[in-house]
Design a protein around this motif. Structure first.
Motif: not given
Length: 586
Positions: A69-86, A297-302
């Motif tokens: 669940a840390v991945t489900v919630i955390g990865t989009p937030a990571e992309v939102y804050r630091f970009g799609a380099m993930f 893409f969820t992070g970019l959508t956010t």
């Protein structure tokens, strides 16, 4: 223009219904496998599914276990804050899969072991085995408590979902189906939960596309906001995420998971043959790619929705891990049950990771601590293993409660515990006490210029934004020099640093003490005949020679009829090795 939304929706009855259905289906899978076994389950059946599992469900289970669940919630937030380099992690996943499938898997599968720490006993001695087992149990119990608690806290603060009620419920459901059904229940529950997790991502993406009007607009906003920063070849190890930290550091870190971690290894060695085991890892790689694309893409959508009104800057949420739950409750308020689907997706990640951990903890305890000193039958050992599953489930729930008092998670200390405990813990603690400065982590800019807009308003064309950055309350003057050097090294480099330290010190000590002169059983080492291409040739050779042997025994070799009396599994290890060696000379 409409007034801004000061609050988001809360859970409805339908959301609770969706969430409860997910828990009930997960529990019912455990009941089904318990009934199917009908009390005659051996320890091998309980822990390894009698080594008859197929590649596809195992692959999905591997992916689901990886996606907490840390991945489900955390990865989009990571992309939102630091970009799609993930997304560069996809390269790491490919490297890790090849290394695990072609180097680690053949050795573990050939040895026919249940616990990976049995290898340490074969290769070194009992002391090495017990040290590895103790480290694994300690690390896994701590990590599992965090996996249960962290998403529960984030979802509670945004959705209003009762924190302790859901925490205990999910922990008990995990313990229930693990204790009843064993590995088969864990694997097939993971398959179901994997589908739920992907559905949660897709629900957010589809709704985001509807709001923004097209994929193109989401991509356009992300581009103008600097979020499509896929390539950064800066070699500076102090940078949090670059191509090198992700590919090099990430490959080391995830190899430790897929190559030797009990919860992952236990799945693929439970496959019916080595080819199925390797195939499960390669299919898992595809699953990881799909998951990464969905999360990014969820992070970019956010970001496309909140690019001009950042909820964190506006104090609508307290931490970045609350961002995605906040988005779901914001944009899904008119769709009863959909927020419940997302919460089910997040907790599916929790269930899959926790169930894998419980099953693996029971396995290493039985195989490394109990079995060597007892002469219990397989059926009695199965009951002992079930009891341990129940015990570890309760312990993990207790650790989740303790996590509420522990503060932030040491991402480096836990990941490096098994390979270089003292060094990585020291660096990890230092990195948490003295957080890296923004010029090292390089968070991308956020804006609040459009907070008076409502997300349902007709979107304006993207023409650029007056970006503002979240204020960082970092007192630079009070920082020691080491805080901006050793403590600021990317967390992804902790695993390779620890690994190299262990290898270098191990080789030096072996040379000084004469350990390099000791002979090693070849079955404990990987050989070129273990590679996929050689395995394929060896498999064909074994089948061919089995057919000839059976024809001769039946006295019908000249007639061309075949009666497959012997199977590949009936050949003993020494015979298999002879066949493999002969096949490699083709």
């Amino acid at each position: 223009m409409s007034t801004p939304r000061t609050t988001v929706a809360e859970f409805t009855v339908w959301d609770y219904v969706v969430f409860v259905i997910m828990l009930l289906i997960s529990a019912s899978i455990g009941v089904y496998h318990a009934i199917k076994a009908r009390g005659q389950q051996s320890n091998s059946q309980f822990l390894l599914g009698d080594r008859q599992l197929r590649a596809l469900p195992v692959a999905m289970s591997l992916t689901a276990s990886f996606m907490s669940a840390v991945t489900v919630i955390g990865t989009p937030a990571e992309v939102y804050r630091f970009g799609a380099m993930f997304l560069i992690f996809c390269i790491s996943y490919a490297i890790v899969t090849i290394v695990s499938a072609e180097f680690f898997l053949p050795v573990f599968y050939r040895l026919n072991i249940t616990s990976t720490y049995e290898y340490l006993n074969m290769r070194f001695n009992k002391l090495a085995r017990y040290i590895g087992t103790i480290f694994y149990i300690t690390q896994t119990v701590l990590y599992t408590g965090i996996v249960i608690y962290a998403p529960a806290l984030a979802l509670n603060q945004v959705t209003g979902l009762d924190l302790w009620g859901v925490l205990v419920a999910t922990g008990l459901v995990c313990t229930f189906y693990c204790t009843l059904g064993g590995l088969k229940a864990v694997v097939w529950t993971d398959v179901f939960q994997m589908g739920i997790m992907i559905s949660g991502f897709l629900a957010v993406i589809i709704r985001g596309v509807v709001i923004q009007g097209s994929f193109e607009r989401i991509w356009n906003i992300s581009y103008h906001g600097g979020r499509l920063n896929f390539w950064d070849f800066d070699p500076n190890p102090l940078r949090r995420h670059t191509f090198w930290t992700i590919v090099v550091g990430g490959s080391f870190m995830w190899t430790a998971i897929y190559g030797i971690n009990q919860s992952q290894v236990q799945r693929y060695i439970a496959c019916k043959n080595k080819f199925e085991a390797k195939l499960s890892l390669y299919l898992n790689m595809v699953g990881l790619w799909i998951t990464a694309f969905c999360a990014v893409f969820t992070g970019l959508t956010t970001y496309s929705i909140y690019h001009e009104c950042d909820p964190l800057t506006e104090k609508k949420i307290k931490a970045s891990d609350q961002l995605l739950p906040y988005l779901v409750m914001d944009i899904m308020r008119d769709y009863p049950g959909v927020p419940g689907l997302f919460v089910a997706a997040a907790y599916s990640g929790t269930l899959s990771t926790v169930s894998s951990s419980i099953n693996a903890l029971a396995a290493v305890t039985v195989e490394d601590v109990i079995k060597p000193y007892t002469s219990l039958s397989e059926q009695k050992l199965a009951w002992v293993t079930k009891g341990l599953s129940l015990m570890y489930g309760v312990i993990c729930i207790g650790m989740a409660a303790l996590s509420s008092l522990m503060g932030s998670v040491l991402q480096g200390a836990l990941s490096g515990l098994a390979i270089s405990f003292l060094l990585t813990m020291w660096m990890g603690i230092g990195g948490q006490v003295y957080q890296p400065l923004p010029d090292q982590t390089r968070p991308l800019p956020l804006s609040t210029a459009g907070c008076f807009f409502n997300i349902t308003d007709t979107p304006e064309p993207v023409t650029g934004s007056p970006w503002t950055t979240i204020n960082q309350d970092t007192e630079v003057t009070s920082r020691p020099v080491i805080a901006d050097t050793l403590y600021s090294i990317s967390y992804l480099y902790l695993s390779p640093i620890g690994t190299m330290l262990v290898l270098i010190l191990g080789l030096i000590i072996s040379l000084l003490t004469g350990g390099m002169k000791n002979t090693v059983d070849k079955k404990l080492l990987v050989t070129y005949s273990d590679m996929l291409c050689f395995s394929y040739l060896a498999n064909k050779c074994i089948r061919s020679e089995n057919t000839i042997a059976n024809e001769e025994l039946e006295g019908i070799a000249d007639t061309g009829k075949v009666n497959p009396t012997f199977s590949d599994q009936e050949l003993n290890n020494s015979e298999k090795q002879n066949h493999i060696v002969s096949a490699t000379h083709l």
